[in-house]
Write a protein that holds these residues in place. Structure first.
Motif, PDB file in Angstrom:
ATOM      1  N   ALA A 113      -0.520 -11.022   0.080  1.00 24.99           N
ATOM      2  CA  ALA A 113      -1.149  -9.745   0.416  1.00 24.99           C
ATOM      3  C   ALA A 113      -1.589  -8.990  -0.832  1.00 24.99           C
ATOM      4  O   ALA A 113      -2.671  -8.391  -0.858  1.00 24.99           O
ATOM      5  N   ARG A 114      -0.745  -9.029  -1.868  1.00 24.21           N
ATOM      6  CA  ARG A 114      -1.045  -8.278  -3.093  1.00 24.21           C
ATOM      7  C   ARG A 114      -2.066  -8.977  -3.980  1.00 24.21           C
ATOM      8  O   ARG A 114      -2.837  -8.318  -4.677  1.00 24.21           O
ATOM      9  N   VAL A 214       3.799  -3.774   1.656  1.00 23.66           N
ATOM     10  CA  VAL A 214       2.568  -4.509   1.946  1.00 23.66           C
ATOM     11  C   VAL A 214       2.453  -4.643   3.459  1.00 23.66           C
ATOM     12  O   VAL A 214       3.446  -4.545   4.180  1.00 23.66           O
ATOM     13  N   ASP A 218      -2.889  -7.670   5.647  1.00 20.85           N
ATOM     14  CA  ASP A 218      -3.626  -7.869   4.395  1.00 20.85           C
ATOM     15  C   ASP A 218      -3.496  -9.291   3.847  1.00 20.85           C
ATOM     16  O   ASP A 218      -4.032  -9.582   2.776  1.00 20.85           O
TER      17      ASP A 218
END
Length: 278
Positions: A113-114, A214, A218
């Motif tokens: 996600a990051r 998070v 995403d």
């Protein structure tokens, strides 16, 4: 594990992060292994074999509080993923697959996600889903005491840990049989980690039942959720929760597998990554 390189890197906030790396030729695909709770972060032979048989390099980190990595009280799942991303940047990894087992599952998803620039595909095996505030989240866990204590914060979770004992009903017969084979090293490593770095487990559990930092929405990369239908540690419902929240998710529900025996699916899961993730 012999034949691997141990990295110690300085993080921007002054902490030290320990990583492990099988190495490989320039351009070799990379699998980033996210360890369970508790574990040292050192690479396990079955993980290395599943990757190396397919020409894949393996890198892992010891999360803050484990395996020589400086503790970071109050860390989130996203914080740990940021540490892993920093190590990957430092050693020059520009693309990877993220794979996590049990407590490593959330951290593999958080890295995806990051860092969509890095992660091409992600796999969780017996992974934990975000806490949804319901009793159903705990349903059919053989031993939910640690996670329930974590709801009251690190001090309460630490106090619980001081008298906690492993509940043998957490593992199925198939799980126990895995410890007589190549995955025996996992049991030994978990025991050592529990004795040497109990704070890592405390911080993991607190992070699991709080905002991860998070959103699963995403995670743009292809994601495979592998869950055991007989898992008494992280029940099958967690697999369905993860699958339902991932935009490009696929679920393998293995009805007869428990928390450890589901790891037998790792080689097939690596093949899935090779087929589905560019």
């Amino acid at each position: 594990m012999s034949g691997t390189v141990r990295h110690e890197i300085d993080l921007p906030d002054g902490r030290v992060l320990v990583g492990h790396d099988t190495g490989g030729p320039d351009g070799a695909p990379v699998l980033v292994w996210h360890h369970g709770s508790p574990q040292s972060g050192e690479l396990l032979a079955p993980v290395v074999r599943a990757a190396s048989d397919r020409g894949i390099r393996v890198v892992s980190t010891a999360r803050a509080g484990y395996g020589g990595s400086t503790r970071r009280p109050g860390r989130t799942v996203a914080d740990a993923a940021a540490d892993t991303g920093h190590l990957l940047d430092t050693i020059g990894v520009t693309a990877c697959h993220a794979v996590g087992a049990s407590g490593g599952g959330p951290h593999a998803l958080a890295l995806a996600a990051r860092r969509p620039d890095l992660v091409r595909g992600v796999v969780t095996l017996a992974g934990i889903a975000p806490y949804d505030g319901t009793e159903d989240w705990f349903a059919t866990m053989a031993d939910d005491g640690g996670l329930r204590a974590a709801l009251d914060g690190a001090a309460a979770r630490q106090a619980y840990e001081e008298t906690a004992e492993f509940d043998p009903t957490s593992f199925t017969d198939a799980d126990v049989a895995m410890f007589s084979g190549p995955w025996g090293a996992l049991g030994a490593d978990a025991g050592r980690a529990s004795e040497s770095w109990p704070e890592g487990l405390v911080d993991d559990d607190v992070a699991f039942v709080r905002d991860w930092g998070v959103a699963l929405a995403d995670v743009a990369a292809p994601a495979l959720v592998v869950q055991g239908g007989a898992d008494r540690v992280v029940p099958r419902r967690h697999g369905r929760l993860l699958h339902g929240a991932l935009p490009a998710g696929e679920l393998w529900l293995r009805p007869h597998d428990g928390h450890i025996s589901v790891l037998a699916a790792l080689p097939a899961a690596v093949d899935w990554l090779r087929a589905h993730a560019a």
